[in-house]
Write a protein that holds these residues in place. Structure first.
Motif, mmCIF file in Angstrom:
data_model
loop_
_atom_site.group_PDB
_atom_site.id
_atom_site.type_symbol
_atom_site.label_atom_id
_atom_site.label_comp_id
_atom_site.label_asym_id
_atom_site.label_seq_id
_atom_site.Cartn_x
_atom_site.Cartn_y
_atom_site.Cartn_z
ATOM 1 N N GLU A 1 -3.748 11.727 -6.466
ATOM 2 C CA GLU A 1 -4.732 11.848 -5.387
ATOM 3 C C GLU A 1 -5.959 10.972 -5.631
ATOM 4 O OE1 GLU A 1 -7.342 15.327 -3.225
ATOM 5 O OE2 GLU A 1 -5.445 15.868 -4.168
ATOM 6 N N ASN B 1 0.811 4.052 -2.870
ATOM 7 C CA ASN B 1 0.513 5.439 -2.529
ATOM 8 C C ASN B 1 1.551 6.397 -3.099
ATOM 9 O OD1 ASN B 1 -1.948 5.837 -1.120
ATOM 10 N ND2 ASN B 1 -1.096 4.736 0.638
ATOM 11 N N GLU B 2 2.809 5.962 -3.126
ATOM 12 C CA GLU B 2 3.872 6.802 -3.660
ATOM 13 C C GLU B 2 3.739 6.986 -5.169
ATOM 14 O OE1 GLU B 2 7.416 4.806 -2.378
ATOM 15 O OE2 GLU B 2 7.113 5.370 -0.281
ATOM 16 N N CYS C 1 0.830 -1.213 0.000
ATOM 17 C CA CYS C 1 0.000 0.000 0.000
ATOM 18 C C CYS C 1 0.860 1.257 0.000
ATOM 19 C CB CYS C 1 -0.950 0.001 1.195
ATOM 20 S SG CYS C 1 -2.352 -1.110 1.012
ATOM 21 N N GLN C 2 1.928 1.252 0.773
ATOM 22 C CA GLN C 2 2.825 2.415 0.830
ATOM 23 C C GLN C 2 3.456 2.662 -0.543
ATOM 24 O OE1 GLN C 2 5.949 2.134 3.726
ATOM 25 N NE2 GLN C 2 6.834 4.110 3.175
ATOM 26 N N ARG D 1 -5.028 7.347 -5.007
ATOM 27 C CA ARG D 1 -4.912 7.054 -3.572
ATOM 28 C C ARG D 1 -6.293 6.905 -2.937
ATOM 29 N NH1 ARG D 1 -0.399 10.467 -4.186
ATOM 30 N NH2 ARG D 1 -1.580 12.331 -3.652
ATOM 31 N N GLY E 1 -7.675 3.564 -1.145
ATOM 32 C CA GLY E 1 -8.283 3.577 0.189
ATOM 33 C C GLY E 1 -9.652 2.942 0.197
#
Length: 81
Positions: free
Chosen positions: A37, A32-33, A28-29, A40, A44
């Motif tokens: 937006e 996200n990078e 997930c990290q 992301r 989520g």
């Protein structure tokens, strides 16, 4: 046994559960990078939907197992007299 089942802090599936949780967090990290937006937000929402689905499964599995245990106990009591 009932106390163990009712203990919400007891972590079943350890240590594999924590290892899988760490792997999921790392993925997930990294996502996200790379995502904007909107991406992301979608990630989520996907995570929330998966968690909700998993919680539904866990509740059904618990209910099914509990009912099976009660059925076995009733069968045992009938045979015992």
């Amino acid at each position: 046994m009932i106390e163990k089942l009712m203990d919400e802090e007891f972590r079943y599936g350890e240590p594999e559960y924590s290892e899988a949780e760490g792997e999921i967090s790392e993925i997930c990290q990294k996502l996200n990078e790379r995502l904007d937006e909107e991406g992301r937000g979608l990630l989520g929402a996907l995570s929330d939907a998966y968690i909700h689905q998993n919680n539904l499964i866990v509740k059904d599995v618990f209910r099914s197992g509990f009912c099976a245990a009660v059925g076995l106990m009733m069968d045992y009591m009938k045979q015992k007299g």
